[in-house]
Design a protein around this motif. Structure first.
Motif, short mmCIF file in Angstrom:
data_model
loop_
_atom_site.label_atom_id
_atom_site.label_comp_id
_atom_site.label_asym_id
_atom_site.label_seq_id
_atom_site.Cartn_x
_atom_site.Cartn_y
_atom_site.Cartn_z
N MET A 1 36.21 41.70 50.12
CA MET A 1 35.80 40.33 50.49
C MET A 1 35.23 39.61 49.28
N ARG A 2 35.72 38.40 49.07
CA ARG A 2 35.19 37.57 47.99
C ARG A 2 34.27 36.52 48.56
N CYS A 3 33.48 35.87 47.70
CA CYS A 3 32.59 34.81 48.14
C CYS A 3 33.38 33.58 48.53
N LEU A 4 32.73 32.72 49.29
CA LEU A 4 33.32 31.45 49.64
C LEU A 4 33.20 30.47 48.49
N GLY A 5 32.57 30.56 47.62
CA GLY A 5 32.31 29.62 46.53
C GLY A 5 32.20 30.10 45.24
N GLU A 62 41.84 39.63 46.03
CA GLU A 62 41.03 40.74 46.52
C GLU A 62 41.52 42.06 45.94
N ILE A 63 42.84 42.25 45.96
CA ILE A 63 43.46 43.48 45.49
C ILE A 63 44.51 43.11 44.45
N HIS A 85 33.91 39.31 32.76
CA HIS A 85 34.40 38.10 32.10
C HIS A 85 34.45 36.90 33.05
N THR A 86 34.87 37.14 34.30
CA THR A 86 35.14 36.04 35.24
C THR A 86 33.96 35.65 36.12
N ARG A 87 32.97 36.54 36.23
CA ARG A 87 31.81 36.36 37.12
C ARG A 87 32.20 36.38 38.60
N ILE A 88 33.41 36.82 38.90
CA ILE A 88 33.84 36.93 40.29
C ILE A 88 33.16 38.14 40.94
N VAL A 89 32.71 37.95 42.17
CA VAL A 89 32.00 39.00 42.91
C VAL A 89 32.84 39.40 44.12
N LYS A 90 33.00 40.70 44.34
CA LYS A 90 33.78 41.21 45.48
C LYS A 90 33.00 42.29 46.20
#
Length: 379
Positions: A1-5, A62-63, A85-90
């Motif tokens: 699951m990724r964040c909404l924002g 996600e994958i 690098h991307t700051r994406i949170v999963k």
């Protein structure tokens, strides 16, 4: 699951009394432990489209891919993934392998609920350092730590908001597919002209307006539509201002609610708008007026279709700035069904668009609610 924002949803939020006020903040080392060294990386060239185990990287999806490997599988889930690098949170709750470099596996410490930790890291303001690494900034963060039961309640509330937004997004996609299937059902395949409609040149179905408006004082309070205000694929008009507010200086085209606005720059972006007001549009677009034998909604749908894109995109190739000129647009030929059938299709589309706009409005409200809750719970 990724964040909404949100209208249409009732979410119980009473009884919190401000979680942050009751909970102190703890440093990173009391909230997460770095388990990255326990993960096994799979080279991108070895990704598969299917497989027993997912590969998780720091990208948007996600994958990233799948593998059938067993050795090195990370099983101690759930965990939080951070893109260095991307700051994406999963949030990952199934055994997995790591993708490319730059993925951090963060295991919540004792008394930290993993889904709560996922939302806490999403809420953190982490300055962008470009493509540099950001984990050093994460390790400087402090996180609220309310009692475990409160963490679970907060996570469940945020999960509900995310699920409602995902449902609304699914509705939007289903409505888009329904419009496409309806078009084929009513008119057949345009490429093969399976229903044998008469073929009409563009000039028989519409006119491209000529003559640029330059009296900007007269039209000072009219909306000014630049091509950046036209949403790709859907044609929704957003973020526009008046002619005066934009200090317009170069010539523009006048349009009315009877026109279609077609962006001639980068036709692959598929920017085709149906305004319901008068205004001026950028000279980077065309104001197209359908003729009496052609319904406006029907023609706009054709201009957004793959049938038209397959025609216009190869003709518009320019290094750096693809552009469809008038002669190319006017060279388009299309099957032309009876006007009554076009109007029937347009009526269906207008109902679908109404439902789609309602779903998109709900998505916007849910996104605002989500962000407000992040601020409330995590500061």
């Amino acid at each position: 699951m990724r964040c909404l924002g949100a209208d249409g949803l009732v979410m119980k939020t009473e009884g919190t009394n401000g979680s942050n006020e009751r909970a102190g903040r703890v440093p990173f080392v009391e909230f997460f432990s770095d388990s990255t060294r326990c993960g096994t990386k799979i080279a991108q060239g070895h990704y598969c489209d299917t497989g027993r185990y997912p590969i998780v990287d720091q990208g948007d999806n996600e994958i990233a891919g799948f593998t059938d490997c067993d050795e090195g599988l990370f099983k101690d889930v759930p965990v939080v993934i951070f893109g260095d690098h991307t700051r994406i949170v999963k949030y990952v709750d199934q055994p997995f392998f790591l993708g490319a470099d730059g993925v951090k596996i963060l295991t919540p410490c004792k008394d930290v609920f993993c889904k709560f930790a996922f939302y806490a890291l999403n809420a953190a303001r982490i300055e962008s350092l470009g493509y540099s690494r950001h984990f050093k900034l994460v390790k400087e963060l402090q996180f609220p730590l309310p009692p475990l039961a409160e963490q679970k309640r907060i996570a469940e509330e945020l999960d509900n908001i995310c699920a409602a937004k995902k449902d609304a997004e699914a509705i939007v996609e289903k409505l888009k597919l329904l419009a496409k299937s309806l078009f084929v059902e009513m008119f057949g395949d345009f490429k093969s002209n399976s229903k044998k409609w008469p073929i009409a040149p563009f000039d028989d179905v519409a006119k491209i307006e000529s003559g640029l408006v330059k009296d900007f004082q007269k039209y000072a309070n009219y909306p000014h539509i630049g091509i950046d205000s036209i949403t790709k694929d859907t044609g929704e008009l957003v973020g526009f201002r008046t002619v005066a507010q934009d200090s317009v200086k170069s010539g523009k085209y006048l349009f009315t609610p009877e026109h279609i606005i077609y962006s001639k720059i980068r036709p692959n972006l598929n920017k085709v708008a149906l305004p319901n007001f008068e205004g001026l549009c950028s000279a980077d677009s065309y104001a197209i007026l359908p003729k009496v034998n052609t319904n406006r909604v029907f023609l706009a749908y054709v201009l957004r279709s793959q049938y038209f894109l397959d025609y216009i995109v190869p003709l518009s190739g320019r290094s750096g700035m693809p552009k469809a000129n008038q002669e190319q647009v006017r060279g388009f030929r299309m099957p032309l069904p009876p006007l009554a059938l076009q109007q029937k299709f347009a009526a269906f589309i207008e109902q679908l668009d109404k439902s789609r706009f309602e779903a998109q409005a709900l998505i916007g409200k849910l996104d605002l609610l989500y962000r407000a809750k992040l601020q409330e719970y995590f500061g």
